[in-house]
Design an enzyme around this catalytic site. Structure first.
Site, PDB file in Angstrom:
ATOM      1  N   LYS A 231       0.825  -1.204   0.000  1.00 48.31           N
ATOM      2  CA  LYS A 231       0.000   0.000   0.000  1.00 48.31           C
ATOM      3  C   LYS A 231       0.865   1.261   0.000  1.00 48.31           C
ATOM      4  CE  LYS A 231      -4.245  -1.614  -0.099  1.00 48.31           C
ATOM      5  NZ  LYS A 231      -5.208  -1.608   0.988  1.00 48.31           N
ATOM      6  N   ARG A 265      -4.323 -10.172   3.595  1.00 45.12           N
ATOM      7  CA  ARG A 265      -4.428 -10.211   2.131  1.00 45.12           C
ATOM      8  C   ARG A 265      -3.128  -9.650   1.553  1.00 45.12           C
ATOM      9  NH1 ARG A 265      -6.024  -6.670  -1.995  1.00 45.12           N
ATOM     10  NH2 ARG A 265      -7.217  -7.644  -3.690  1.00 45.12           N
TER      11      ARG A 265
END
Length: 286
Positions: A231, A265
């Site tokens: 991210k 995830r």
């Protein structure tokens, strides 16, 4: 000498029989969800796995490396992404889901979509779990589909605008609202999973604060999935290209597990599986 407090989190125990010999157990170790993007424009691996043979080979590799769930999506959720039609999304995900299900019949598959028509057809094609980035708020028919099929549904936190009054309490309130939508539609309690939505409608500082306060989310009483892999807030912290964010991702995963997250995830399954194994050895005792 004062006695130290034990701040070990609570891990919710759940058993899932998803049909066809596919089973998941929560509460004994961290589950690893491997990301399989069937898109041409994913921010970190766009176009790499939108060919069926390569997608199946990658799925097999992730399972061999320790993935328990394969998350298949056909629309990028990177910042600034453009939505695609349900028809286009279905043309991307259905062949991949069918091929992966045939190649790996005992592996759980989640479909990463907020469109009810996509999810319904994906479940019919062999998917077992719904991963909705809009937490059942993006399509008014999604909650009914989740209830009808009786599958786990991941309620991700998201907003169209960063218009918070009190950031973390607002995130928790939004997720509780998504849970209410699910419950009203008939989704069973054990089938509700939460996702804090790291990177969705959140600033760099928001993401850091939410990571530090994940225990407030896990305290709500539902299994929590954490999706921090590669991210932007990790990239911004380390000032590295996307392909060099494994260590940063691993740090967030270890912290998330310590705060009570039970599913992670990720793109880099092997490295994160090892991170989870070491963290689990400490936290899943007794």
């Amino acid at each position: 000498m004062p006695q130290m407090m034990n701040h070990r989190p609570t891990y919710w125990k759940r058993s899932y029989d998803l049909g066809g010999g596919v089973k998941l157990e929560l509460g004994h170790r961290t589950l690893i969800m491997g990301i399989l993007n069937a898109t041409p424009d994913s921010f970190s691996d766009g176009g790499r796995y939108n060919d069926i043979d390569r997608a199946v080979a990658h799925a097999k590799g992730m399972v061999a490396a320790g993935a328990d769930i394969l998350d298949i999506g056909g629309e990028s959720t990177r910042p600034g992404f453009e939505a695609v039609s349900a028809e286009e999304e279905l043309s991307r995900v259905l062949p991949v889901i069918s091929a992966v299900r045939e190649a790996l019949p005992q592996v759980a598959i989640s479909v990463d979509s907020y469109k009810a028509v996509t999810v319904r057809q994906s479940l019919e094609a062999g998917a077992h779990i719904i991963n909705d980035i809009w937490g059942l708020r993006g399509d008014p028919d999604m909650a009914a589909v989740a209830a009808q099929y009786g599958v786990p549904v991941i309620l991700n936190h998201n907003r169209h605008a960063r218009d918070y009054t009190d950031f973390v309490p607002d995130v928790l309130a939004d997720l509780k609202s998504s849970v209410d939508i699910a419950k009203r539609a008939g989704v069973q309690n054990d089938n509700v999973w939460l996702d804090p939505g790291i990177g969705f409608a959140k600033t760099y500082e928001d993401n850091l604060e939410l990571m530090d306060r994940l225990d407030e989310l896990t305290a709500l009483g539902y299994p929590v999935l954490l999706g921090t892999s590669r991210k932007r807030f990790i990239k911004q912290t380390l000032d590295l290209p996307v392909e060099e964010l494994i260590e940063g991702t691993a740090a967030t995963v270890a912290l998330g597990i310590a705060r009570g997250c039970q599913i992670v995830r990720v793109h880099d399954v092997q490295a994160i599986k090892r991170t989870a194994l070491m963290t689990d050895a400490i936290l899943y005792r007794g």
